[in-house]
Write a protein that holds these residues in place. Structure first.
Motif, PDB file in Angstrom:
ATOM      1  N   ILE A  16       0.895  -1.055   0.094  1.00 10.15           N
ATOM      2  CA  ILE A  16       0.019  -0.138  -0.222  1.00 10.15           C
ATOM      3  C   ILE A  16       0.985   1.193  -0.139  1.00 10.15           C
ATOM      4  O   ILE A  16       1.766   1.215   0.862  1.00 10.15           O
ATOM      5  CB  ILE A  16      -1.031  -0.075   1.310  1.00 10.15           C
ATOM      6  CG1 ILE A  16      -1.959  -1.188   1.101  1.00 10.15           C
ATOM      7  CG2 ILE A  16      -1.712   1.144   1.283  1.00 10.15           C
ATOM      8  CD1 ILE A  16      -2.553  -1.501   2.553  1.00 10.15           C
ATOM      9  N   SER A  17       0.774   1.862  -0.830  1.00 10.36           N
ATOM     10  CA  SER A  17       1.729   3.052  -1.035  1.00 10.36           C
ATOM     11  C   SER A  17       1.358   4.304  -0.819  1.00 10.36           C
ATOM     12  O   SER A  17       1.683   5.672  -1.268  1.00 10.36           O
ATOM     13  CB  SER A  17       2.496   3.022  -2.594  1.00 10.36           C
ATOM     14  OG  SER A  17       1.663   3.071  -3.569  1.00 10.36           O
ATOM     15  N   TYR A  18      -0.425   4.579  -0.580  1.00  4.33           N
ATOM     16  CA  TYR A  18      -0.935   5.735  -0.452  1.00  4.33           C
ATOM     17  C   TYR A  18      -2.050   5.744   0.628  1.00  4.33           C
ATOM     18  O   TYR A  18      -2.586   4.591   0.960  1.00  4.33           O
ATOM     19  CB  TYR A  18      -1.608   5.927  -1.922  1.00  4.33           C
ATOM     20  CG  TYR A  18      -1.807   7.548  -1.979  1.00  4.33           C
ATOM     21  CD1 TYR A  18      -0.809   8.110  -2.916  1.00  4.33           C
ATOM     22  CD2 TYR A  18      -2.907   8.258  -1.464  1.00  4.33           C
ATOM     23  CE1 TYR A  18      -1.268   9.434  -2.917  1.00  4.33           C
ATOM     24  CE2 TYR A  18      -3.069   9.713  -1.824  1.00  4.33           C
ATOM     25  CZ  TYR A  18      -2.093  10.220  -2.586  1.00  4.33           C
ATOM     26  OH  TYR A  18      -2.054  11.321  -2.775  1.00  4.33           O
ATOM     27  N   PHE A  19      -1.836   6.588   1.527  1.00  2.17           N
ATOM     28  CA  PHE A  19      -2.669   7.125   2.692  1.00  2.17           C
ATOM     29  C   PHE A  19      -3.433   8.219   2.818  1.00  2.17           C
ATOM     30  O   PHE A  19      -2.662   9.202   1.981  1.00  2.17           O
ATOM     31  CB  PHE A  19      -2.054   6.682   3.962  1.00  2.17           C
ATOM     32  CG  PHE A  19      -1.677   5.483   4.397  1.00  2.17           C
ATOM     33  CD1 PHE A  19      -2.401   4.367   4.761  1.00  2.17           C
ATOM     34  CD2 PHE A  19      -0.324   5.111   3.937  1.00  2.17           C
ATOM     35  CE1 PHE A  19      -1.854   3.195   4.943  1.00  2.17           C
ATOM     36  CE2 PHE A  19       0.124   3.815   4.221  1.00  2.17           C
ATOM     37  CZ  PHE A  19      -0.775   2.778   4.856  1.00  2.17           C
ATOM     38  N   LYS A  20      -4.844   8.491   2.926  1.00  2.00           N
ATOM     39  CA  LYS A  20      -5.203   9.808   2.870  1.00  2.00           C
ATOM     40  C   LYS A  20      -6.413   9.775   3.759  1.00  2.00           C
ATOM     41  O   LYS A  20      -6.762   8.746   4.276  1.00  2.00           O
ATOM     42  CB  LYS A  20      -5.824  10.083   1.373  1.00  2.00           C
ATOM     43  CG  LYS A  20      -7.223   9.246   1.097  1.00  2.00           C
ATOM     44  CD  LYS A  20      -7.788   9.701  -0.309  1.00  2.00           C
ATOM     45  CE  LYS A  20      -9.254   9.440  -0.374  1.00  2.00           C
ATOM     46  NZ  LYS A  20     -10.061  10.208   0.615  1.00  2.00           N
ATOM     47  N   PRO A  25     -12.367  14.133  -0.503  1.00  2.00           N
ATOM     48  CA  PRO A  25     -11.831  13.996  -1.937  1.00  2.00           C
ATOM     49  C   PRO A  25     -10.306  14.252  -2.299  1.00  2.00           C
ATOM     50  O   PRO A  25     -10.147  15.185  -1.718  1.00  2.00           O
ATOM     51  CB  PRO A  25     -12.923  14.814  -2.798  1.00  2.00           C
ATOM     52  CG  PRO A  25     -14.271  15.121  -1.926  1.00  2.00           C
ATOM     53  CD  PRO A  25     -13.651  15.007  -0.512  1.00  2.00           C
ATOM     54  N   MET A  26      -9.690  13.710  -3.115  1.00  2.00           N
ATOM     55  CA  MET A  26      -8.493  13.841  -3.205  1.00  2.00           C
ATOM     56  C   MET A  26      -8.247  15.346  -3.931  1.00  2.00           C
ATOM     57  O   MET A  26      -7.431  15.873  -3.599  1.00  2.00           O
ATOM     58  CB  MET A  26      -7.998  13.068  -4.359  1.00  2.00           C
ATOM     59  CG  MET A  26      -7.562  11.342  -3.927  1.00  2.00           C
ATOM     60  SD  MET A  26      -6.307  11.773  -2.733  1.00  2.00           S
ATOM     61  CE  MET A  26      -4.765  12.443  -3.628  1.00  2.00           C
ATOM     62  N   GLN A  27      -9.148  15.848  -4.757  1.00  2.00           N
ATOM     63  CA  GLN A  27      -8.884  17.041  -5.092  1.00  2.00           C
ATOM     64  C   GLN A  27      -8.761  18.048  -4.123  1.00  2.00           C
ATOM     65  O   GLN A  27      -8.308  19.270  -4.386  1.00  2.00           O
ATOM     66  CB  GLN A  27     -10.009  17.500  -6.417  1.00  2.00           C
ATOM     67  CG  GLN A  27     -11.342  17.454  -5.573  1.00  2.00           C
ATOM     68  CD  GLN A  27     -12.437  16.860  -6.406  1.00  2.00           C
ATOM     69  OE1 GLN A  27     -11.850  15.799  -7.024  1.00  2.00           O
ATOM     70  NE2 GLN A  27     -13.411  17.483  -6.194  1.00  2.00           N
ATOM     71  N   VAL A  32       1.835  14.862   0.915  1.00  2.00           N
ATOM     72  CA  VAL A  32       3.488  14.615   1.079  1.00  2.00           C
ATOM     73  C   VAL A  32       3.993  13.406   0.808  1.00  2.00           C
ATOM     74  O   VAL A  32       3.121  12.604   0.510  1.00  2.00           O
ATOM     75  CB  VAL A  32       3.398  14.905   2.729  1.00  2.00           C
ATOM     76  CG1 VAL A  32       3.106  16.377   3.322  1.00  2.00           C
ATOM     77  CG2 VAL A  32       2.724  13.664   3.684  1.00  2.00           C
ATOM     78  N   ARG A  33       5.232  13.689   0.618  1.00  2.00           N
ATOM     79  CA  ARG A  33       6.025  12.251  -0.054  1.00  2.00           C
ATOM     80  C   ARG A  33       6.801  11.616   1.261  1.00  2.00           C
ATOM     81  O   ARG A  33       7.628  12.475   1.735  1.00  2.00           O
ATOM     82  CB  ARG A  33       6.668  12.803  -1.116  1.00  2.00           C
ATOM     83  CG  ARG A  33       7.471  11.577  -1.748  1.00  2.00           C
ATOM     84  CD  ARG A  33       8.018  11.804  -3.071  1.00  2.00           C
ATOM     85  NE  ARG A  33       8.863  10.680  -3.500  1.00  2.00           N
ATOM     86  CZ  ARG A  33      10.222  11.117  -3.667  1.00  2.00           C
ATOM     87  NH1 ARG A  33      10.864  12.262  -3.509  1.00  2.00           N
ATOM     88  NH2 ARG A  33      11.266  10.209  -3.942  1.00  2.00           N
ATOM     89  N   ILE A  82      -1.438  15.648  11.481  1.00  2.00           N
ATOM     90  CA  ILE A  82      -1.681  16.851  11.938  1.00  2.00           C
ATOM     91  C   ILE A  82      -2.613  17.914  11.152  1.00  2.00           C
ATOM     92  O   ILE A  82      -3.953  18.222  11.336  1.00  2.00           O
ATOM     93  CB  ILE A  82      -0.902  17.667  12.672  1.00  2.00           C
ATOM     94  CG1 ILE A  82      -0.172  16.774  13.769  1.00  2.00           C
ATOM     95  CG2 ILE A  82      -1.284  19.030  13.471  1.00  2.00           C
ATOM     96  CD1 ILE A  82      -0.833  16.391  14.771  1.00  2.00           C
ATOM     97  N   ASN A  83      -2.030  17.752   9.711  1.00  2.00           N
ATOM     98  CA  ASN A  83      -2.696  18.816   8.712  1.00  2.00           C
ATOM     99  C   ASN A  83      -3.473  18.202   7.707  1.00  2.00           C
ATOM    100  O   ASN A  83      -4.162  18.795   6.720  1.00  2.00           O
ATOM    101  CB  ASN A  83      -1.482  19.628   8.150  1.00  2.00           C
ATOM    102  CG  ASN A  83      -1.044  20.551   9.343  1.00  2.00           C
ATOM    103  OD1 ASN A  83      -1.351  21.154   9.892  1.00  2.00           O
ATOM    104  ND2 ASN A  83       0.614  20.571   9.108  1.00  2.00           N
ATOM    105  N   GLY A  84      -3.918  17.019   7.879  1.00  2.00           N
ATOM    106  CA  GLY A  84      -5.175  16.304   7.225  1.00  2.00           C
ATOM    107  C   GLY A  84      -4.597  16.201   5.571  1.00  2.00           C
ATOM    108  O   GLY A  84      -5.317  16.486   4.669  1.00  2.00           O
ATOM    109  N   LYS A  85      -3.220  15.745   5.491  1.00  2.00           N
ATOM    110  CA  LYS A  85      -2.747  15.526   4.342  1.00  2.00           C
ATOM    111  C   LYS A  85      -2.604  14.071   3.786  1.00  2.00           C
ATOM    112  O   LYS A  85      -2.371  13.232   4.579  1.00  2.00           O
ATOM    113  CB  LYS A  85      -1.309  16.222   4.074  1.00  2.00           C
ATOM    114  CG  LYS A  85      -1.266  17.733   4.267  1.00  2.00           C
ATOM    115  CD  LYS A  85       0.234  18.380   4.262  1.00  2.00           C
ATOM    116  CE  LYS A  85       0.163  19.638   4.504  1.00  2.00           C
ATOM    117  NZ  LYS A  85       1.586  20.390   4.618  1.00  2.00           N
TER     118      LYS A  85
END
Length: 140
Positions: A16-20, A25-27, A32-33, A82-85
């Motif tokens: 799994i290479s992505y967390f949100k 919505p993504m937009q 962050v990387r 903390i910043n919801g990224k």
């Protein structure tokens, strides 16, 4: 002239290479990387609780370099939480190392190694019993 970075050895190869954050919505999200080697640093220091010297040795880098990597990784993860990224896990200077898997027989206590990609052994090579289990890396 800047010295080229050498590859860091990692066992962390994320499926799994992505967390949100859920429900956004993504937009509407910043991203962050987190590099794969930074993910490995967090795994070794925070999940396994290894001292920086040992963790650096496992990654093939100095204790000081490990400290810089884990500090940057923690800051990245904290920023996202903390910043919801969203966190995108990719890239970095790394080489995935695959070690042999270690198995043990419950009947005769025989311990042996099997290389990656050979499948799970059917029975113990010493007593032929099928009551075997895999020893995880940090158990031996």
């Amino acid at each position: 002239m800047v010295r080229p970075q050498k590859n860091r050895f990692v066992k962390f190869d994320p499926d799994i290479s992505y967390f949100k954050p859920r429900g956004i919505p993504m937009q509407h999200l910043e991203e962050v990387r987190l590099t794969v080697d930074e993910g490995e640093a967090i795994r070794l220091a925070d999940l396994l609780g290894l001292p920086h010297e040992e963790a650096g040795r496992r990654m093939g880098i100095s204790r000081a370099t490990f400290g810089r990597i884990v500090q940057k990784a923690r800051k990245t993860v904290a920023d996202a939480l903390i910043n919801g990224k969203a966190i995108n896990i990719e890239g970095g200077n790394y080489k995935v190392i695959m070690e042999a898997r270690i198995f043990m027989c419950r009947k005769c206590d025989k311990k042996w190694e099997e290389s990656q990609g050979t499948g799970r052994p059917k029975s113990c090579p010493k007593c032929n019993d099928d009551d075997i289990y895999r020893i995880l890396e940090d158990e031996h």
